[in-house]
Design a protein around this motif. Structure first.
Motif, PDB file in Angstrom:
ATOM      1  N   PHE A  33       0.956  -1.183   0.074  1.00 12.47           N
ATOM      2  CA  PHE A  33      -0.047  -0.081  -0.026  1.00 12.47           C
ATOM      3  C   PHE A  33       1.045   1.057   0.009  1.00 12.47           C
ATOM      4  N   GLU A  34       2.021   1.430   0.835  1.00 17.14           N
ATOM      5  CA  GLU A  34       2.895   2.318   0.702  1.00 17.14           C
ATOM      6  C   GLU A  34       3.828   2.522  -0.391  1.00 17.14           C
ATOM      7  N   TYR A  94      -2.525  -0.950  10.060  1.00 19.76           N
ATOM      8  CA  TYR A  94      -3.004  -1.345   8.938  1.00 19.76           C
ATOM      9  C   TYR A  94      -4.374  -2.110   8.788  1.00 19.76           C
ATOM     10  N   VAL A 128       3.454   9.037   9.102  1.00 19.48           N
ATOM     11  CA  VAL A 128       2.521   8.742   8.032  1.00 19.48           C
ATOM     12  C   VAL A 128       3.255   9.278   6.689  1.00 19.48           C
ATOM     13  N   TRP A 131       1.387  11.476   1.458  1.00 20.75           N
ATOM     14  CA  TRP A 131       0.065  11.256   0.709  1.00 20.75           C
ATOM     15  C   TRP A 131      -0.958  10.411   1.141  1.00 20.75           C
ATOM     16  N   ASN A 132      -0.629   9.874   2.388  1.00 22.16           N
ATOM     17  CA  ASN A 132      -1.609   8.701   2.809  1.00 22.16           C
ATOM     18  C   ASN A 132      -3.033   9.492   3.303  1.00 22.16           C
ATOM     19  N   ARG A 135      -4.157  10.494   6.902  1.00 18.45           N
ATOM     20  CA  ARG A 135      -3.932  11.507   7.586  1.00 18.45           C
ATOM     21  C   ARG A 135      -5.116  12.176   8.147  1.00 18.45           C
TER      22      ARG A 135
END
Length: 171
Positions: A33-34, A94, A128, A131-132, A135
């Motif tokens: 995901f990251e 997660y 974090v 871009w997640n 946030r």
């Protein structure tokens, strides 16, 4: 972000060695995901030693809905000198995409906050990626981004190089 059904009963449980394959799966899914899959070098043996060995360095919990794993969190204690108390650092959290928006993330955060309160911690911290979309979720919980601090990391190679270096470095 999926909008899973709301108000599902989320059960948070401690882990044991039988959970290592599940923890490893969640770590890999988080890294994917990251967009950091290529950085995962952990093995199940590493997790066994670090989470359940003679000196555990971190703790892991699993979130379940109807007995199905829905997410996980890994955390450990740090120390906040300015506060003079231990803190909790969340190394990884997660939630499986099928369960996002179902309260799993909030349940994990509340569980960790409960541990922090019970253990007399003065802070809870985590990082974090900028871009997640999570946030917004963290800020809704009351967390504030630390804009004045820059996170530095030495990887295993950097640690070895520092240990083996001569005292000729200047600041």
């Amino acid at each position: 972000m999926n909008n899973g059904p709301k108000d599902l009963e989320v059960n948070i449980r401690s882990t044991d060695e039988t959970d290592i394959p599940l923890i490893m799966r969640f770590i890999k899914e988080l890294a994917d995901f990251e967009k950091l899959s290529d950085t995962v070098v952990a093995t199940e043996e590493d997790l066994k030693r670090s989470l359940f060995g003679e000196r555990p360095y971190a703790e892991a919990v699993i979130a379940e809905i109807d007995g199905s794993p829905a997410g996980f969190m890994i955390f450990f204690h740090n120390f906040t000198a300015y506060v003079g108390k231990p803190g909790i650092y969340i190394e990884g959290i997660y939630v499986d995409p099928a369960y996002r928006g179902s309260g799993v993330g909030e349940a994990l955060m509340k569980y960790c906050a409960g541990i922090a309160k019970e253990r007399g911690c003065g802070t809870m911290n985590w990082c974090v990626l900028d871009w997640n979309p999570a946030r917004k979720f963290y800020e809704r919980l009351g967390a504030k981004p630390e804009s004045d601090w820059v996170v530095y990391t030495l990887d295993e190679k950097g640690i070895s190089e520092l240990v083996e270096s001569k005292n000729d470095r200047t600041t």
